[in-house]
Design a protein around this motif. Structure first.
Motif, PDB file in Angstrom:
ATOM      1  N   PHE A   1      49.400  57.926  44.859  1.00  0.00           N
ATOM      2  CA  PHE A   1      48.633  56.870  44.187  1.00  0.00           C
ATOM      3  C   PHE A   1      49.472  56.245  43.065  1.00  0.00           C
ATOM      4  O   PHE A   1      49.575  55.020  42.951  1.00  0.00           O
TER       5      PHE A   1
ATOM      6  N   CYS B   1      41.288  48.518  33.944  1.00  0.00           N
ATOM      7  CA  CYS B   1      41.519  49.657  34.851  1.00  0.00           C
ATOM      8  C   CYS B   1      41.956  50.908  34.086  1.00  0.00           C
ATOM      9  O   CYS B   1      42.799  50.841  33.201  1.00  0.00           O
ATOM     10  N   ILE B   2      41.380  52.049  34.476  1.00  0.00           N
ATOM     11  CA  ILE B   2      41.769  53.335  33.862  1.00  0.00           C
ATOM     12  C   ILE B   2      42.462  54.246  34.887  1.00  0.00           C
ATOM     13  O   ILE B   2      42.607  55.446  34.652  1.00  0.00           O
ATOM     14  N   LEU B   3      42.865  53.662  36.027  1.00  0.00           N
ATOM     15  CA  LEU B   3      43.656  54.394  37.034  1.00  0.00           C
ATOM     16  C   LEU B   3      42.986  55.683  37.502  1.00  0.00           C
ATOM     17  O   LEU B   3      43.635  56.726  37.631  1.00  0.00           O
ATOM     18  N   CYS B   4      41.691  55.571  37.766  1.00  0.00           N
ATOM     19  CA  CYS B   4      40.953  56.776  38.181  1.00  0.00           C
ATOM     20  C   CYS B   4      41.065  57.041  39.680  1.00  0.00           C
ATOM     21  O   CYS B   4      40.726  58.128  40.149  1.00  0.00           O
ATOM     22  N   ALA B   5      41.473  56.014  40.461  1.00  0.00           N
ATOM     23  CA  ALA B   5      41.629  56.108  41.922  1.00  0.00           C
ATOM     24  C   ALA B   5      40.309  56.094  42.687  1.00  0.00           C
ATOM     25  O   ALA B   5      40.309  56.288  43.909  1.00  0.00           O
ATOM     26  N   ALA B   6      39.183  55.861  42.016  1.00  0.00           N
ATOM     27  CA  ALA B   6      37.896  55.800  42.730  1.00  0.00           C
ATOM     28  C   ALA B   6      37.911  54.678  43.765  1.00  0.00           C
ATOM     29  O   ALA B   6      37.319  54.811  44.844  1.00  0.00           O
ATOM     30  N   CYS B   7      38.581  53.588  43.464  1.00  0.00           N
ATOM     31  CA  CYS B   7      38.605  52.439  44.388  1.00  0.00           C
ATOM     32  C   CYS B   7      39.451  52.747  45.619  1.00  0.00           C
ATOM     33  O   CYS B   7      38.961  52.691  46.754  1.00  0.00           O
TER      34      CYS B   7
ATOM     35  N   ALA C   1      43.763  49.705  43.712  1.00  0.00           N
ATOM     36  CA  ALA C   1      44.128  49.963  42.309  1.00  0.00           C
ATOM     37  C   ALA C   1      45.479  49.332  41.975  1.00  0.00           C
ATOM     38  O   ALA C   1      45.649  48.722  40.909  1.00  0.00           O
TER      39      ALA C   1
ATOM     40  N   VAL D   1      45.015  45.569  41.680  1.00  0.00           N
ATOM     41  CA  VAL D   1      44.370  45.233  40.400  1.00  0.00           C
ATOM     42  C   VAL D   1      45.407  45.203  39.275  1.00  0.00           C
ATOM     43  O   VAL D   1      45.432  44.293  38.441  1.00  0.00           O
TER      44      VAL D   1
ATOM     45  N   CYS E   1      34.085  51.175  41.427  1.00  0.00           N
ATOM     46  CA  CYS E   1      34.821  51.096  40.152  1.00  0.00           C
ATOM     47  C   CYS E   1      33.936  51.399  38.946  1.00  0.00           C
ATOM     48  O   CYS E   1      32.976  50.688  38.680  1.00  0.00           O
ATOM     49  N   PRO E   2      34.244  52.445  38.173  1.00  0.00           N
ATOM     50  CA  PRO E   2      33.408  52.785  37.017  1.00  0.00           C
ATOM     51  C   PRO E   2      33.553  51.785  35.876  1.00  0.00           C
ATOM     52  O   PRO E   2      32.767  51.799  34.944  1.00  0.00           O
TER      53      PRO E   2
ATOM     54  N   ILE F   1      35.080  46.448  37.481  1.00  0.00           N
ATOM     55  CA  ILE F   1      36.078  45.404  37.770  1.00  0.00           C
ATOM     56  C   ILE F   1      35.755  44.751  39.109  1.00  0.00           C
ATOM     57  O   ILE F   1      35.408  45.441  40.078  1.00  0.00           O
TER      58      ILE F   1
ATOM     59  N   ILE G   1      37.026  43.978  41.899  1.00  0.00           N
ATOM     60  CA  ILE G   1      38.303  44.294  42.553  1.00  0.00           C
ATOM     61  C   ILE G   1      38.550  43.400  43.761  1.00  0.00           C
ATOM     62  O   ILE G   1      39.647  42.859  43.937  1.00  0.00           O
TER      63      ILE G   1
HETATM   64 FE1  SF4 Z   1      41.035  51.065  38.179  1.00  0.00          FE
HETATM   65 FE2  SF4 Z   1      38.465  50.635  38.822  1.00  0.00          FE
HETATM   66 FE3  SF4 Z   1      40.231  51.384  40.672  1.00  0.00          FE
HETATM   67 FE4  SF4 Z   1      39.460  53.135  38.805  1.00  0.00          FE
HETATM   68  S1  SF4 Z   1      38.178  52.207  40.400  1.00  0.00           S
HETATM   69  S2  SF4 Z   1      41.567  52.759  39.554  1.00  0.00           S
HETATM   70  S3  SF4 Z   1      39.212  51.768  37.050  1.00  0.00           S
HETATM   71  S4  SF4 Z   1      40.258  49.463  39.513  1.00  0.00           S
END
Ligand code: SF4
Ligand code: F3S
Ligand code: FES
Length: 234
Positions: free
Chosen positions: A107, A146-152, A169, A172, A212-213, A216, A218
């Motif tokens: 990631f 973005c906080i780079l959580c990888a949820a997306c 991500a 974004v 996305c928490p 965003i 996306i």
């Molecule tokens: Fe960034 Fe949102 Fe993706 Fe998390 S879900 S990595 S905050 S764009």
């Protein structure tokens, strides 16, 4: 109240494959899933492994699959998940290291591949800040969150089907600089994202936007980047 918590456990040194384990945890409705995980770890089974740092939706380290949706464990409360059982599993589509911890190296390699930093080398740096109009700043405001959580990325079926897809991500974070009026490397980023594993792998499925928490937009950001690639060749 008592919560029936099911956690997908996996210890590569002991288990051939992941398995569900059940825990009964006393919790108040306003407590977060992260609080429940702490209770299990501190009071029932110290071997439970998960990542977390800030506990306030800022660091992005505790994204996981909670009741079938990617969310931050520190942001989702027990009362938001209904009265039934709560299930917690690692983010889908990424290799599991142990329990709820996934390997984020791939990631972050994709994130790094899109040059997620300001490039402005043609003139000497100004004495103070690089100025920008409020309108120019607003152009990429959403993707700064973005906080780079990888949820997306880990909720994207195109990524599941083709893990070489750079993923939402990374796009974004490319968007955040492509549309920054002070930056000079938009062309290079668009070239990178025009690759077969770039934006064209997106099928506008929208799972990323739903996950996305940070709220965003996306899919919209991806479409803006793909439009910029098309315009560049027009
Ligand atoms: Fe960034 Fe949102 Fe993706 Fe998390 S879900 S990595 S905050 S764009
Ligand atoms: Fe995947 Fe989001 Fe596109 S879920 S297909 S990156 S709109
Ligand atoms: Fe930092 Fe949840 S622990 S975002």
């Amino acid at each position: 109240m008592q919560v029936d918590l099911r956690i997908l456990r996996y210890d590569p040194e002991r288990d051939a494959k992941p398995h569900w384990e059940a825990y009964t945890v006393e919790a108040r409705p306003i407590e977060r899933v992260l609080d429940l995980l702490h209770k299990v770890k501190y009071e029932q089974d110290g071997t439970l492994t998960f990542r977390r740092s800030c506990a306030h939706g800022v660091c992005g380290s505790d994204a996981m699959l909670i009741n079938g949706r990617n969310r931050l464990a520190c942001r989702i409360r027990v009362d938001q998940l209904g009265r039934g059982r709560i299930t917690v599993a690692p983010l889908p589509g990424l290799p599991v290291v142990k329990d709820l911890v996934v390997d984020m190296d791939g990631f972050f390699d994709k994130y790094k591949s899109v040059m997620p930093y300001l490039v402005a080398d043609s003139t000497p740096p100004p004495e103070r800040e690089r100025r920008q109009s409020p309108e120019d700043r607003a152009r990429y405001d959403d993707t700064t969150k973005c906080i780079l959580c990888a949820a997306c990325t880990s909720s994207c079926p195109s990524f599941w089907a083709q893990p070489s897809y750079v993923g939402p991500a990374a796009i974004v974070n490319a968007h955040r600089f492509i549309f920054d009026s002070r930056d000079e490397a938009a062309e290079e980023r668009l070239e990178i994202l025009a690759d077969k594993d770039g934006v064209w792998r997106c099928r506008t499925i929208f799972n990323c936007t739903d996950a996305c928490p940070r709220g965003i937009k996306i899919t919209q950001a991806i479409l803006e980047v793909s439009s910029a690639i098309v315009e560049r060749h027009a």
